[in-house]
Design an enzyme around this catalytic site. Structure first.
Site, mmCIF file in Angstrom:
data_model
loop_
_atom_site.group_PDB
_atom_site.id
_atom_site.type_symbol
_atom_site.label_atom_id
_atom_site.label_comp_id
_atom_site.label_asym_id
_atom_site.label_seq_id
_atom_site.Cartn_x
_atom_site.Cartn_y
_atom_site.Cartn_z
ATOM 1 N N SER A 19 0.848 -1.203 0.000
ATOM 2 C CA SER A 19 0.000 0.000 0.000
ATOM 3 C C SER A 19 0.878 1.245 0.000
ATOM 4 C CB SER A 19 -0.897 0.016 1.240
ATOM 5 O OG SER A 19 -1.443 1.311 1.379
ATOM 6 N N HIS A 44 -1.245 -0.990 -4.302
ATOM 7 C CA HIS A 44 -2.530 -0.656 -3.685
ATOM 8 C C HIS A 44 -2.541 0.842 -3.383
ATOM 9 C CE1 HIS A 44 -6.123 -1.580 -1.238
ATOM 10 N NE2 HIS A 44 -5.631 -0.774 -0.322
ATOM 11 N N ASP A 46 -4.679 3.929 -1.747
ATOM 12 C CA ASP A 46 -5.741 4.220 -0.779
ATOM 13 C C ASP A 46 -6.231 5.650 -0.941
ATOM 14 O OD1 ASP A 46 -6.053 1.862 0.960
ATOM 15 O OD2 ASP A 46 -3.912 2.188 1.336
ATOM 16 N N MET A 48 -8.723 8.522 0.314
ATOM 17 C CA MET A 48 -9.526 8.910 1.490
ATOM 18 C C MET A 48 -10.060 10.314 1.302
ATOM 19 S SD MET A 48 -7.003 7.533 4.442
ATOM 20 C CE MET A 48 -6.375 5.862 4.423
ATOM 21 N N HIS A 78 -8.453 1.584 -3.853
ATOM 22 C CA HIS A 78 -9.400 1.381 -2.755
ATOM 23 C C HIS A 78 -9.995 2.733 -2.402
ATOM 24 C CE1 HIS A 78 -9.604 0.240 1.856
ATOM 25 N NE2 HIS A 78 -10.794 0.493 1.348
ATOM 26 N N MET A 80 -12.037 4.962 -0.251
ATOM 27 C CA MET A 80 -12.694 5.171 1.044
ATOM 28 C C MET A 80 -13.407 6.514 0.943
ATOM 29 S SD MET A 80 -9.622 3.712 3.406
ATOM 30 C CE MET A 80 -8.499 3.644 2.016
ATOM 31 N N MET A 149 -11.638 -5.261 5.560
ATOM 32 C CA MET A 149 -10.749 -4.404 6.348
ATOM 33 C C MET A 149 -10.480 -5.099 7.678
ATOM 34 S SD MET A 149 -10.030 -1.758 4.547
ATOM 35 C CE MET A 149 -8.984 -1.104 5.837
HETATM 36 C C1 DX5 Z 1 -6.193 1.745 5.769
HETATM 37 C C2 DX5 Z 1 -5.798 1.420 4.338
HETATM 38 C C3 DX5 Z 1 -4.704 0.437 4.238
HETATM 39 C C4 DX5 Z 1 -3.425 0.855 4.885
HETATM 40 C C5 DX5 Z 1 -2.823 -0.376 5.502
HETATM 41 O O1 DX5 Z 1 -7.365 2.476 5.794
HETATM 42 O O2 DX5 Z 1 -6.903 0.897 3.603
HETATM 43 O O3 DX5 Z 1 -4.478 0.001 2.893
HETATM 44 O O4 DX5 Z 1 -2.499 1.405 3.998
HETATM 45 O O5 DX5 Z 1 -1.726 -0.005 6.245
HETATM 46 P P1 DX5 Z 1 -1.001 -1.020 7.243
HETATM 47 O O6 DX5 Z 1 -0.588 -2.201 6.418
HETATM 48 O O7 DX5 Z 1 0.126 -0.203 7.751
HETATM 49 O O8 DX5 Z 1 -2.011 -1.393 8.280
HETATM 50 ZN ZN ZN Z 2 -6.484 -0.024 1.515
#
Ligand code: DX5
Ligand code: ZN
Length: 239
Positions: A19, A44, A46, A48, A78, A80, A149
Site C-alpha cells: 500500500s 494498492h 488508498d 480517502m 481502494h 474510502m 478491512m
Molecule cells: C487503511 C488502508 C490500508 C493501509 C494499511 O485504511 O486501507 O491500505 O495502507 O496499512 P497497514 O498495512 O500499515 O495497516
Molecule cells: Zn487499503
C-alpha cells in the site's frame, strides 16, 4: 455412522499488494519503482475523502503518476469515499485497473459497481470490520473481489483485528457453494507475516500490506516470504 466429508477449498493464486500510503512521499516515484522491483503483484492505492474516513490521502493524479513511472505495475484502487459513484470514472481515466468501493458508502452500490464494470475495469466491494458479511451477498455477481478491512479504515500502522477472521471463511465457503468460486478475497490492515498467515488459513488469497512492507530493507525478500507463507497456509482452517 455418517461419514464427514472434507471440504475442498477452491485453489486461488496468492497475491501481495504493497500500500503506497506507507511510502515516503518525498520520493514517491522511487517508492513506486521499489514496489515494482519487489516483485509484488500490484500497487494498492488508498483514496480517502476526509468524510467517509477521518483522513485525506491523495487523488487521481497519484494514480496517473504510478502509470507514468511504472506502466506495467498493476494499479489497484481502494476508494474510502462517501460518494465513490461520483469519482470512480476519474480514477479509471487516471489508470486504475481495479476500483474498490465500500459497501457502507452512501450511494446506489449496485449502480456504482455496474458503472465501474462498464468502464472496463475490475470491481471490488470492501467491508469495514463491523459490517456483517451477509451485506455482500446480494452484490457478489458484480464483484471480482471482496476486501475485508482488518483495521478501521483511515490510517496505516494500526493493529490487526482478529475478530474479522470468521467472516473470511464464511465468505469463502459461501462463494464456493454459490458458484462464485473464483472470488478473490483480500485483507487490508495490520498485515504482516503472522496476521497474513492467519487470514490465508481462513481463505483469503490477496494481502495488502503498508507499513510492514515499506519498513523492510529488502521489500522483495519480504514479498516473496509473505507469498510463500500464505500459499502454504491458504485454506488450512477450512478443511
Ligand atoms: C487503511 C488502508 C490500508 C493501509 C494499511 O485504511 O486501507 O491500505 O495502507 O496499512 P497497514 O498495512 O500499515 O495497516
Ligand atoms: Zn487499503
Amino acid at each position: 455412522m455418517a461419514a464427514v466429508l472434507a471440504y475442498t477449498v477452491t485453489p486461488m493464486k496468492v497475491q501481495v499488494l504493497p500500500s503506497l500510503l506507507a511510502a515516503d512521499f518525498g520520493r514517491l516515484a522511487n517508492e513506486i519503482r521499489r514496489v515494482e522491483a519487489s516483485g509484488a503483484d500490484a500497487l494498492h492505492l488508498d483514496i480517502m475523502d476526509a468524510h467517509f474516513v477521518p483522513n485525506l490521502s491523495f487523488g487521481p493524479d497519484i494514480v496517473s503518476l504510478a502509470r507514468r513511472v511504472c506502466p506495467d505495475l498493476y494499479r489497484h484502487t481502494h476508494l474510502m469515499m462517501t460518494r465513490p459513484d461520483l469519482y470512480s470514472g476519474r480514477f479509471v481515466e487516471a489508470g486504475s485497473q481495479t476500483v474498490q468501493i465500500h459497501a457502507e458508502a452512501d450511494c446506489d452500490i449496485w449502480g456504482a459497481l455496474a458503472a465501474i464494470r462498464a468502464d472496463g475495469v475490475r470491481t471490488g466491494l470492501v467491508l469495514r470490520p463491523q459490517t456483517p458479511v451477509s451485506t455482500l451477498f446480494p452484490y457478489l455477481s458484480l464483484c471480482d473481489e471482496v476486501l475485508f478491512m482488518t483495521v478501521n479504515p483511515g490510517y496505516g500502522g494500526q493493529a490487526f483485528m482478529d475478530e474479522v477472521l470468521p467472516k473470511i471463511s464464511v465468505l469463502r465457503r459461501h462463494a464456493d457453494a454459490s458458484g462464485a468460486n473464483g472470488l478473490e478475497i483480500m485483507v487490508d490492515g495490520g498485515i504482516n507475516f503472522e496476521t497474513a498467515e492467519l487470514c490465508a488459513a481462513y481463505g483469503a488469497n490477496q494481502f495488502v500490506a503498508g507499513s510492514f512492507l515499506f519498513k523492510q530493507q529488502e521489500m522483495g525478500a519480504a514479498v516473496t516470504r509473505l507469498r510463500e507463507i500464505c500459499e502454504k497456509a491458504y485454506g488450512t482452517n477450512l478443511r
